[in-house]
Design an enzyme around this catalytic site. Structure first.
Site, PDB file in Angstrom:
ATOM      1  N   HIS A 165       0.838  -1.200   0.000  1.00 10.42           N
ATOM      2  CA  HIS A 165       0.000   0.000   0.000  1.00 10.42           C
ATOM      3  C   HIS A 165       0.878   1.257   0.000  1.00 10.42           C
ATOM      4  CE1 HIS A 165      -2.958  -2.901   1.613  1.00 10.42           C
ATOM      5  NE2 HIS A 165      -3.844  -2.129   1.029  1.00 10.42           N
ATOM      6  N   ASP A 196      -4.488  -5.974  -7.845  1.00 12.43           N
ATOM      7  CA  ASP A 196      -4.717  -5.367  -6.533  1.00 12.43           C
ATOM      8  C   ASP A 196      -5.003  -3.886  -6.773  1.00 12.43           C
ATOM      9  OD1 ASP A 196      -4.995  -5.181  -3.804  1.00 12.43           O
ATOM     10  OD2 ASP A 196      -3.005  -5.928  -3.312  1.00 12.43           O
TER      11      ASP A 196
END
Length: 488
Positions: A184, A256
């Protein structure tokens, strides 16, 4: 630039988009009608079961079987259990039990609950082999550190979900378990040779593919051992030659979340989307806060890339066809979803079986329960955890030894239970626990993450996860007031 509805519709077919609220906004309904493949729901979209079912029914009216997805792993990562914690143990607990029938039943029950709410694509299971103790993003989301164990439970999880008519999505390909950074926030790098990666990281993905997983989600990680630099999501060799060629996967490759720094940090979301589709991703997961304006930017970038010759139109057509095939599979499983029955006992039963106790547990009537706070990972979010629902008066404290004297005074003449979560990753938390144990060596330590660090104490309880059922199982052992809390 001239308007090309057919090309724009093909670009739309690669999109899995989020939105802002508990109600579907106009731009989402119009987008689904204009070919957007589906939506990804987050906790800001979910309230009561009635609201979720009504929302999903409205989304389903906008197009023929749109993909309605979310990250519902059970355990620590839960969207439908965001308010109170999950009713299902996570992968680490299921791996600790190591009963593939239990895993299959658990995921079938979870799938049944999702189907009842109108969801049809679960971005689960996590099939990464967690071999890095300091992994900040996988941890209890993994079935364990043994590739063979992870492989057999990955297959069981895929079978269970899809027996409920919900499409499974094995993640994070080619394997996020050996990382010490969070994709992230940055681009993690796995230093392992090809032989090790095949024996370790790829084994569970092969098992998930062989079990019939309808989709696989990519990882924004770097694996030079596979002969590529940069994010795996953008590597045609990884997605085509390895996943499709060697592993034989024929389903939908899902990226993702495109806005994650490990993918788009240096190149921006629109460009990352173009490169991901070009590399072999069929469905672009656009995560939290990528709303209407930014979705339009992604669509425009895909259209422009085709017109400029950077992205073959055939690649968009191929992606759209695979996504349409997934939606057709979901339609064909409508009877399964309608008949799916949730097993209301399996979650707590699994959490109880996962509990491990070192030492002899005392039966204190009114212990002082202290929870040492730990930051929630970005994938987990703010989900309640701990023993407070079953022990009134439980105090949550920051991991600071300055609290020690006050806490010891509060526990004087009473039993002391100290609850931690992944204490091995937080030196300050270990320091506070050790300070308390120096004065109270009889204290019970409850670890609700991975039990890597085991201090000398009166008894040590490992739950292998922080789901609500993990907490309830531990509370039962410690004599908490479980009756009303369990029913609530």
């Amino acid at each position: 630039m001239s308007h090309d509805p057919a090309l724009e519709r093909l670009a739309n077919a690669t999109l899995l988009v989020p939105f802002e609220s508990h109600h579907a906004p106009r731009w989402i309904l119009e987008g689904l009608a204009d070919g957007i493949s589906g939506v990804c729901l987050f906790h800001n979209n979910l309230d009561t079961p009635e609201q979720v079912a009504a929302l999903n029914a409205r989304l389903s009216e906008a197009a023929d079987t749109p993909l309605i997805s979310l990250d519902e792993e059970g355990g620590d990562v839960t969207r439908i259990g965001q308010a109170h914690g999950s009713d299902y143990p996570g992968n680490a607990a299921l791996g600790a039990v190591d009963d593939t029938d239990l895993t299959r039943r658990t995921l079938r029950s979870l799938g049944g609950r999702l189907a009842e709410l109108g969801l049809n694509l679960d971005l689960a299971p996590t099939v990464d082999v967690n071999v890095a103790d300091d992994n900040p993003v996988i941890g209890t989301r993994s079935f364990g550190s043994d590739p063979e164990l992870v492989a057999r439970h990955s297959a069981a999880a895929v079978l269970g979900l899809q027996e409920a008519g919900v499409a499974a999505c094995a993640k994070h390909f080619p394997g996020h378990g050996a990382t010490s950074q969070d994709s992230h926030l940055t681009l993690p790098r796995v230093e392992a040779d090809a032989d090790l990666l095949h024996r370790r990281e790829l084994l569970p993905f092969r098992a998930a593919v062989d079990a019939g997983a309808r989709s696989v989600l990519t990882a924004h990680i770097e694996m030079p051992g596979l002969g590529v630099e940069g994010p795996a999501t953008l590597a045609p060799h990884v997605l085509n030659e390895l996943l499709r060629g060697e592993l034989g996967f024929t389903g939908v490759v899902v990226s993702d979340a495109v806005e994650m720094q490990g993918l788009s940090g240096r190149i921006g979301i629109p460009e990352a989307a173009v490169r991901a589709v070009s590399a072999g991703c069929d469905l672009l997961c656009l995560g939290r806060f990528v709303y209407a304006d930014r979705v339009e930017q992604v669509r425009a970038a895909l259209v422009a890339a085709v017109r400029e010759g950077r992205l073959p139109g055939e690649r968009l057509e191929e992606a759209a066809a695979r996504n349409a095939e997934l939606r057709a599979w979901i339609r064909s499983r409508a009877a399964l979803r309608a008949a799916a029955a949730e097993d209301t006992e399996v979650g707590l039963a699994g959490a109880r079986r996962a509990l491990r106790v070192d030492g002899v547990l005392p039966r204190w009537a009114d212990p002082c329960v202290v929870e040492v706070d730990a930051p929630a990972g970005m994938a987990v979010g703010e989900v309640p955890w701990g023993l407070a629902p079953w022990f009134p008066g439980t105090e949550r404290v920051s991991p600071d030894t300055a609290h020690a004297e006050r806490l010891l005074a509060a526990a004087q003449g009473r039993g002391l239970v100290v609850v931690v979560r992944d204490a091995h990753r937080y030196p300050q938390a270990r320091g506070l626990v050790e300070r308390l144990l120096a004065e109270r060596p009889d204290a019970v330590v409850v670890e609700m993450g991975l039990p890597v660090w085991r201090p000398a104490c009166g008894a040590h309880v490992s739950t292998y996860g922080a789901a609500r059922v993990n907490g309830l199982g531990a509370a039962e052992l410690l004599g908490g007031a479980v009756g009303a809390a369990a029913r609530g």
